[in-house]
Design an enzyme around this catalytic site. Sequence first.
Site, PDB file in Angstrom:
ATOM      1  N   LYS A  74      38.882  36.160  44.355  1.00 36.59           N
ATOM      2  CA  LYS A  74      40.201  35.740  44.830  1.00 36.59           C
ATOM      3  C   LYS A  74      40.158  34.379  45.509  1.00 36.59           C
ATOM      4  O   LYS A  74      41.171  33.687  45.593  1.00 36.59           O
ATOM      5  CB  LYS A  74      40.788  36.797  45.756  1.00 36.59           C
ATOM      6  CG  LYS A  74      41.162  38.060  44.980  1.00 36.59           C
ATOM      7  CD  LYS A  74      41.875  39.090  45.817  1.00 36.59           C
ATOM      8  CE  LYS A  74      42.298  40.270  44.961  1.00 36.59           C
ATOM      9  NZ  LYS A  74      41.131  41.093  44.499  1.00 36.59           N
TER      10      LYS A  74
HETATM   11  C1  LIG Z   1      41.143  41.830  43.319  1.00 36.36           C
HETATM   12  C2  LIG Z   1      39.862  42.144  42.640  1.00 36.36           C
HETATM   13  C3  LIG Z   1      39.811  42.567  41.294  1.00 36.36           C
HETATM   14  C4  LIG Z   1      41.056  42.798  40.459  1.00 36.36           C
HETATM   15  O1  LIG Z   1      41.808  41.621  40.256  1.00 36.36           O
HETATM   16  P1  LIG Z   1      43.261  41.656  39.590  1.00 36.36           P
HETATM   17  O2  LIG Z   1      44.003  40.531  40.216  1.00 36.36           O
HETATM   18  O3  LIG Z   1      43.808  42.970  39.915  1.00 36.36           O
HETATM   19  O4  LIG Z   1      43.072  41.441  38.147  1.00 36.36           O
HETATM   20  C5  LIG Z   1      38.573  42.791  40.721  1.00 36.36           C
HETATM   21  N1  LIG Z   1      37.426  42.649  41.427  1.00 36.36           N
HETATM   22  C6  LIG Z   1      37.425  42.262  42.729  1.00 36.36           C
HETATM   23  C7  LIG Z   1      36.135  42.139  43.457  1.00 36.36           C
HETATM   24  C8  LIG Z   1      38.638  41.987  43.372  1.00 36.36           C
HETATM   25  O5  LIG Z   1      38.630  41.599  44.664  1.00 36.36           O
END
Ligand SMILES: *Cc1c(COP(=O)(O)O)cnc(C)c1O
Length: 465
Positions: free
Chosen positions: A111
């Site tokens: 993120k």
């Molecule tokens: C948020 C997150 C995801 C999922 O991301 P999406 O935006 O739902 O596609 C996958 N892995 C980690 C470690 C995350 O923090």
Amino acid sequence: MRYLSTRGGVEPVDFADAVMMGLGTDGGLLVPERIPSLSADTLKAWSQLSFQELAVEVLSPFVGDSIPHADLVDLVERSYATFLHPEVTPLAEHGGRQWLELFHGPTAAFKDVALQLLGNLFEYLIAREGGVLRILGATSGDTGSAAIYGVRGKAGIDIFILHPKGRVSPIQERQMTTVLDANVHNIAVLGTFDDAQRIVKTLFNDLPFKQRYRLGAVNSINLARILAQTIYYFYAWGRISGGDPEHRISFSVPTGNFGDVFAGWLAKRMGLPIDRLIIATNRNDILSRFVASGVYQAGEVFQTLSPAMDIQLASNFERYLYYLLDEDPAAVRALLAELEQTGQLQVDGERQRRVAEDFDARAVSDAETLAEIRRVYEISGYILCPHTAVGARAAADQAEAEVVVLATAHPAKFDAAVVEAIGIEPAPPRALQGLLERETRCAELPADADAVSAFMRETLDAVEA
Ligand SMILES: *Cc1c(COP(=O)(O)O)cnc(C)c1O
């Protein structure tokens, strides 16, 4: 470039307004009025660029004349200077597979790629256009720290993040509460994540409060987050193919909110030679069921070893639905009304075929997740986080294709699952070292919207005075 709402109720806005709006004022999601189409020559030229140079090229057609080129270059440079790897999102090869490592940012999860840029965009646009932004959100773990790191110390912005006290992992809690910048306000709510989320919803529905204090959100529906996430698909393809337009690769994407995999779909629509896009979900399998049946139906939310994907209704799904319905807002509204009334929506047979052309999908159980962490470790010594392991297990079904797995978090962030799988504690990356020894700041409040709004008023009135 101008932006429209998937529900058709927003006058076209430019990039800057779309970023500041976040969710469309009609409740829809903002989408570009047209998707740029790239030539083979452009893709070849881009394959030679650094991550930062590539980011500027990918973002430019979307930003349009909203931000001068030199300013965009500066925003990108500053956003990715916080990453600890010179390539920002490097590829690593282990056990005969390519892993796209998205966890070299300040909170060790993917993120950061989007939120480091979003924080700088907010600060830049606020400085230019005046005003302030107060971000309010609830987190069950990962998003809170990435959002906090995105805006810490930024002028004109305050952030309030609620987490359920004692119910996020100690590392995740420390990642948030050790950020001591004056504009960061952590609140430990004496309740569950659902309580925290309910409080946030109540405060956003309190329109006088929301307007008086200029509250906004940083959830995964902001268009800039999706655009930032397309960059690494281009980057990975360029490094692997050397710019050969005949060289198609596939991606396996651990997803919950459909954000990351939608970014991949967008890159493909722009002309990136992607073969298969694999939606990898955990037991919360609404998206896999949709790809298999054309029916999108929420079920109960299960807790799994990959908690960042424990989601039922995927907030970015509406963007895909808009394109699947040939960019017809009335059709989107009709299907969403069906979902609201009956708890499910269904697309017709022709569209279901298009979904199956766009995506493969696979739901992966916790047992399979642990087995995959073990398998990859045994053949290569490489340690996966449980989310990445979900992607890896889903990729293993594709014997034919050359599949890159998106590695979405550093394994040390989810060490309990790793220890359960292989009995080894992964060494923390620099971003996670020394957290337990650092000073913390966090308010503790009852799970009550009035208590939280009183705290926010007091804090913000002091800022404004
Ligand atoms: C948020 C997150 C995801 C999922 O991301 P999406 O935006 O739902 O596609 C996958 N892995 C980690 C470690 C995350 O923090």
